[in-house]
Design a protein around this motif. Structure first.
Motif, mmCIF file in Angstrom:
data_model
loop_
_atom_site.group_PDB
_atom_site.id
_atom_site.type_symbol
_atom_site.label_atom_id
_atom_site.label_comp_id
_atom_site.label_asym_id
_atom_site.label_seq_id
_atom_site.Cartn_x
_atom_site.Cartn_y
_atom_site.Cartn_z
ATOM 1 N N ALA A 69 0.832 -1.199 0.000
ATOM 2 C CA ALA A 69 0.000 0.000 0.000
ATOM 3 C C ALA A 69 0.871 1.255 0.000
ATOM 4 C CB ALA A 69 -0.931 -0.006 1.211
ATOM 5 N N ALA A 70 1.920 1.213 0.825
ATOM 6 C CA ALA A 70 2.830 2.358 0.856
ATOM 7 C C ALA A 70 3.495 2.564 -0.506
ATOM 8 C CB ALA A 70 3.878 2.170 1.948
ATOM 9 N N ASN A 71 3.821 1.414 -1.147
ATOM 10 C CA ASN A 71 4.450 1.514 -2.473
ATOM 11 C C ASN A 71 3.502 2.131 -3.497
ATOM 12 O OD1 ASN A 71 6.942 0.515 -1.727
ATOM 13 N ND2 ASN A 71 6.426 -1.611 -2.221
ATOM 14 N N ARG A 72 2.211 1.757 -3.375
ATOM 15 C CA ARG A 72 1.243 2.335 -4.306
ATOM 16 C C ARG A 72 1.119 3.844 -4.088
ATOM 17 N NH1 ARG A 72 -1.369 -2.628 -3.204
ATOM 18 N NH2 ARG A 72 -2.627 -1.685 -1.548
ATOM 19 N N GLN A 73 1.109 4.249 -2.824
ATOM 20 C CA GLN A 73 1.069 5.684 -2.540
ATOM 21 C C GLN A 73 2.330 6.382 -3.073
ATOM 22 O OE1 GLN A 73 0.522 6.139 1.645
ATOM 23 N NE2 GLN A 73 -1.545 5.272 1.666
ATOM 24 N N LEU A 74 3.468 5.706 -2.878
ATOM 25 C CA LEU A 74 4.721 6.264 -3.367
ATOM 26 C C LEU A 74 4.710 6.389 -4.892
ATOM 27 C CD1 LEU A 74 7.598 7.262 -2.838
ATOM 28 C CD2 LEU A 74 8.365 4.868 -2.891
ATOM 29 N N GLN A 75 4.140 5.376 -5.555
ATOM 30 C CA GLN A 75 4.063 5.407 -7.017
ATOM 31 C C GLN A 75 3.201 6.581 -7.495
ATOM 32 O OE1 GLN A 75 5.790 3.483 -9.189
ATOM 33 N NE2 GLN A 75 4.996 4.917 -10.713
ATOM 34 N N ALA A 76 2.102 6.818 -6.778
ATOM 35 C CA ALA A 76 1.248 7.949 -7.133
ATOM 36 C C ALA A 76 2.006 9.267 -6.979
ATOM 37 C CB ALA A 76 -0.005 7.947 -6.268
ATOM 38 N N THR A 77 2.773 9.353 -5.877
ATOM 39 C CA THR A 77 3.578 10.552 -5.665
ATOM 40 C C THR A 77 4.620 10.712 -6.771
ATOM 41 O OG1 THR A 77 3.281 10.343 -3.268
ATOM 42 C CG2 THR A 77 5.087 11.759 -4.052
ATOM 43 N N ILE A 78 5.244 9.590 -7.135
ATOM 44 C CA ILE A 78 6.252 9.637 -8.202
ATOM 45 C C ILE A 78 5.633 10.097 -9.513
ATOM 46 C CG2 ILE A 78 7.754 8.203 -9.637
ATOM 47 C CD1 ILE A 78 8.366 6.552 -7.118
ATOM 48 N N THR A 79 4.424 9.588 -9.796
ATOM 49 C CA THR A 79 3.744 9.995 -11.029
ATOM 50 C C THR A 79 3.490 11.495 -11.046
ATOM 51 O OG1 THR A 79 2.672 7.826 -11.197
ATOM 52 C CG2 THR A 79 1.688 9.649 -12.436
ATOM 53 N N ALA A 80 3.047 12.027 -9.883
ATOM 54 C CA ALA A 80 2.808 13.467 -9.792
ATOM 55 C C ALA A 80 4.106 14.252 -9.964
ATOM 56 C CB ALA A 80 2.154 13.807 -8.456
ATOM 57 N N LEU A 81 5.178 13.734 -9.352
ATOM 58 C CA LEU A 81 6.470 14.413 -9.479
ATOM 59 C C LEU A 81 6.975 14.359 -10.921
ATOM 60 C CD1 LEU A 81 8.296 13.231 -6.227
ATOM 61 C CD2 LEU A 81 7.424 15.512 -6.733
ATOM 62 N N GLU A 82 6.760 13.232 -11.589
ATOM 63 C CA GLU A 82 7.190 13.116 -12.980
ATOM 64 C C GLU A 82 6.444 14.111 -13.864
ATOM 65 O OE1 GLU A 82 6.574 9.041 -13.916
ATOM 66 O OE2 GLU A 82 8.561 8.403 -13.215
ATOM 67 N N GLU A 83 5.149 14.301 -13.612
ATOM 68 C CA GLU A 83 4.390 15.268 -14.386
ATOM 69 C C GLU A 83 4.889 16.687 -14.120
ATOM 70 O OE1 GLU A 83 1.709 17.112 -16.895
ATOM 71 O OE2 GLU A 83 2.429 15.039 -16.763
ATOM 72 N N ALA A 84 5.191 16.962 -12.834
ATOM 73 C CA ALA A 84 5.732 18.283 -12.504
ATOM 74 C C ALA A 84 7.092 18.489 -13.173
ATOM 75 C CB ALA A 84 5.846 18.439 -10.991
ATOM 76 N N GLN A 85 7.907 17.408 -13.172
ATOM 77 C CA GLN A 85 9.209 17.502 -13.824
ATOM 78 C C GLN A 85 9.058 17.722 -15.328
ATOM 79 O OE1 GLN A 85 11.576 13.956 -13.711
ATOM 80 N NE2 GLN A 85 13.492 15.047 -14.102
ATOM 81 N N ARG A 86 8.059 17.033 -15.919
ATOM 82 C CA ARG A 86 7.840 17.200 -17.356
ATOM 83 C C ARG A 86 7.471 18.646 -17.681
ATOM 84 N NH1 ARG A 86 4.143 17.938 -20.834
ATOM 85 N NH2 ARG A 86 2.509 18.042 -19.250
ATOM 86 N N GLN A 87 6.569 19.223 -16.864
ATOM 87 C CA GLN A 87 6.177 20.601 -17.086
ATOM 88 C C GLN A 87 7.354 21.554 -16.870
ATOM 89 O OE1 GLN A 87 2.767 21.474 -14.689
ATOM 90 N NE2 GLN A 87 1.486 19.877 -15.591
ATOM 91 N N LEU A 88 8.146 21.266 -15.816
ATOM 92 C CA LEU A 88 9.305 22.108 -15.554
ATOM 93 C C LEU A 88 10.327 22.006 -16.679
ATOM 94 C CD1 LEU A 88 10.838 23.972 -13.648
ATOM 95 C CD2 LEU A 88 11.759 21.953 -12.493
ATOM 96 N N THR A 89 10.533 20.793 -17.173
ATOM 97 C CA THR A 89 11.476 20.601 -18.283
ATOM 98 C C THR A 89 11.019 21.342 -19.522
ATOM 99 O OG1 THR A 89 12.089 18.416 -17.419
ATOM 100 C CG2 THR A 89 12.617 18.891 -19.732
ATOM 101 N N ALA A 90 9.698 21.262 -19.806
ATOM 102 C CA ALA A 90 9.157 21.983 -20.968
ATOM 103 C C ALA A 90 9.325 23.485 -20.796
ATOM 104 C CB ALA A 90 7.691 21.626 -21.167
ATOM 105 N N SER A 91 9.080 23.970 -19.567
ATOM 106 C CA SER A 91 9.237 25.395 -19.310
ATOM 107 C C SER A 91 10.693 25.822 -19.474
ATOM 108 C CB SER A 91 8.744 25.731 -17.900
ATOM 109 O OG SER A 91 8.981 27.082 -17.582
ATOM 110 N N GLU A 92 11.607 24.992 -18.953
ATOM 111 C CA GLU A 92 13.028 25.298 -19.091
ATOM 112 C C GLU A 92 13.442 25.289 -20.555
ATOM 113 O OE1 GLU A 92 15.054 22.497 -16.682
ATOM 114 O OE2 GLU A 92 14.783 23.625 -14.823
#
Length: 625
Positions: A143-166
């Motif tokens: 369960a913790a891993n699933r929560q962590l995966q969700a967090t990672i997915t959100a971070l990856e999307e934020a990173q994608r947006q940040l990379t595009a902005s950069e």
């Protein structure tokens, strides 16, 4: 110190630059993959490293070695973040985690996870013996891993947006016609849009990690050192300086970075703007000087006329013999004053800078002919043209007058024997530089400081003190510079004019020459034929129009402004059919004549008398698109 720290960690680490060449790696990288020394040397290509590993069997059996190498190089060139686990041919399992760098390239960390994988396999084999409590812990961990995966997915999307902005920001800065950079508190560049070499030719574009002094050199850094230190102290500034190694005029803006303690830098090349600004300033100074001197010159001219008239009356009187010498001296002084007033009028009168395409070799040949006629037999004169044969946009009349003035000054410095050399060269694609050197005594310290000022002379009563001042005036009017100095053998004067390349000369064709003076028409006809043109002639606008209608092969028209019978060259221009060939005008009228002004607004105008080179340049300018 950094390498010592990298060698202490247990993971292998490598950093490759944007050209896929090794920038740095630690000792563990060489040990894990058992690489030879030459493959861990900075600068070795990523492809060579992959080739070595593939051929040695690092990736197991491979059917097509080149295809396997190419596939891995293509993946690396994509510069995308990645994580993977693979088992090597020796049974070792490693994790590979790569991340791109902001300036291009990537850093990769290799971790030995063999023991971890063995433990996972053992755990799976004994899963049936696990207790209920362990199963509960496993469910909680899942369960913790699933929560962590969700967090990672959100971070990856934020990173994608940040990379595009950069990426958008980087693209914007790289498209700007300026160099934009950031310097950290340690005085080293932390960011650059890689346009420094375009703004200041000769400087590198990849500068991150270097100091500004290392990038610009001691001579280039000296003019901006104090401004940079002020920016680190919190004072922003915008200023201009000349980068001497490249001869470029640079506008720099230093803005303190309050958050990180560094400085933001923006630099733009304003060389052409500065040249134009200098020309406009000189034009304005001439206008003010003309206003101040015109009235005074008029009054003095009247006074000198009265003095000459009175002296002429005195000469006719029956006066003692000693009076004749005094009268002659007074008349000579008055006439010299008149010549001086005329030269002042030339300096301050209306004078437009009119650059046209000029063949430099032809221009220098004409100048040599004029200069040699003024030199004594014991003075040698040489021209050293280091420029290519490209045509340049120059005001031939202004430049010829300036260079002849310098040659005459050099002649006076040499006396009856000596050597004068005129050199021409292109300076860093920014200036067209003309240098006149002589074997005279050189400039005194006082002359070096004041020789360009009006009325300063070292010739006593023989000099007007306006020669070099006129050279300075004409050069500044063109947006250029004048420099005085001494060599080991004499004096040196350098004129720098903005380098403006021109279109190539037009191919020879048929020229319609319209001139009402038969003698002058014959002289100009010979000039045109010497350039390879065929010539048809007319003495009036009416005759010229008839020839234009009958001869469609006419490629250019050259007409005098003032023609016989009350016609003008402007009348001819008005009557020409639409889409006619290029037309140019020539005249002996002064520039302030209303007819001259009207003609200059309609077509290129060549003032008489003119040389063959000036005529060639005029026709070339008229034919240029």
């Amino acid at each position: 110190m950094t390498m010592a720290g990298l060698n202490l960690i247990q993971q292998a680490l490598s950093i490759y630059d944007s050209d896929l060449r090794l920038a740095v790696c630690n000792r563990r990288f060489q040990e894990v993959f058992d690489l030879p020394e030459w493959l861990v040397t900075p600068g070795v290509s990523f492809e060579d490293t992959i080739r070595f590993q593939v051929t040695r069997g690092e990736y197991g059996p491979v059917d097509d070695v080149e295809e396997a190498i190419r596939a891995r190089v293509d993946v690396a060139r994509a510069f995308r973040p990645h994580y993977m686990e693979r088992t090597r041919s020796n049974g070792q399992t490693i994790s590979v985690e790569g991340s791109p760098l902001p300036e291009g390239g990537w850093v990769t960390v290799y971790t030995d996870i063999t023991r971890t994988k063995q433990q996972e396999a053992l755990l799976r084999a004994r899963s049936e013996e696990l207790s209920d409590q362990l199963l509960t812990y496993s469910e909680e961990l899942s369960a913790a891993n699933r929560q962590l995966q969700a967090t990672i997915t959100a971070l990856e999307e934020a990173q994608r947006q940040l990379t595009a902005s950069e990426a958008r920001m980087r693209l914007t800065t790289e498209m700007m016609p300026a160099h934009i950079a950031h310097i950290g508190p340690d005085r080293r560049y932390t960011y650059s849009n890689r346009r420094l070499g375009e703004v200041i030719p000769g400087l590198p574009s990849v500068i991150v990690g270097l100091t500004m002094k290392e990038v610009m050199g001691h001579e280039g850094f000296a003019p901006i050192h104090d401004r940079l230190e002020d920016a680190f102290a919190g004072t922003e500034s915008v200023f201009e300086f000349t980068h001497e190694p490249s001869s470029r005029r640079i506008r720099a803006a230093f803005t303190p970075d309050g958050g990180q303690g560094g400085v933001y830098v923006m630099s733009t090349d304003v060389t052409e703007e500065a040249q134009t600004r200098a020309a406009l300033q000189q034009t304005r100074r001439r206008e003010i000087a003309a206003q101040l001197t015109s009235g005074m010159a008029h009054d003095f001219s009247n006074l000198l006329t009265i003095i000459l008239g009175l002296q002429a009356k005195l000469r006719r009187m029956d006066l003692p013999d000693e009076a004749a010498a005094l009268i002659s001296a007074t008349i000579s002084a008055a006439r010299r004053g008149g010549r001086l007033l005329n030269r002042i009028g030339d300096m301050t009168g209306e004078r437009e800078h009119e650059p046209r395409p000029i063949s430099l070799p032809a221009f220098l040949r004409d100048l040599e002919t004029l200069a040699l006629s003024t030199l004594p037999d014991g003075v040698q004169f040489a021209i050293n043209n280091l420029c290519d044969t490209t045509a340049y946009r120059l005001d031939a009349g202004m430049l010829q007058g300036s260079l002849l003035n310098l040659v005459l000054n050099a002649r006076d410095a040499c006396g009856e024997t000596g050597r004068i050399t005129l050199s021409a060269r292109c300076l860093r694609d920014t200036w067209l530089e003309f240098t006149v050197t002589d074997t005279g005594p050189g400039f005194s310290e006082q002359a070096l400081e004041h020789a360009l000022e009006p009325f300063f002379t070292t010739k006593g009563g023989e000099g007007s003190g306006l020669g070099l001042a006129m050279v300075y005036d004409m050069t500044k009017l063109a947006g250029g510079q004048v420099q005085l100095s001494n060599t080991d053998t004499g004096g040196r004067v350098t004129i720098r004019l903005p380098l403006r390349r021109a279109e190539a000369d037009a191919a020879p064709g048929m020229v319609l020459l319209v001139e009402d003076s038969p003698d002058l028409r014959g002289t100009i006809r010979d000039m045109l034929r010497a350039d390879g043109h065929s010539v048809v002639e007319a003495a009036s606008a009416t005759e010229a129009l008839a020839l234009v209608r009958e001869l469609p092969e006419i490629s250019a028209i050259l007409s005098d402004i003032s023609l016989g019978g009350g016609e003008t060259g402007l009348d001819l221009l008005d009557a020409l059919p639409p889409g006619h060939c290029p037309a140019s005008l020539m005249t002996s009228l002064p520039p302030d004549d209303p007819l001259y002004r009207a003609a200059a607004a309609r077509a290129p105008v060549l003032r008489k008398p003119f040389s063959a080179a000036e005529l060639t340049a005029l026709l070339g300018a008229g034919a240029a698109p």
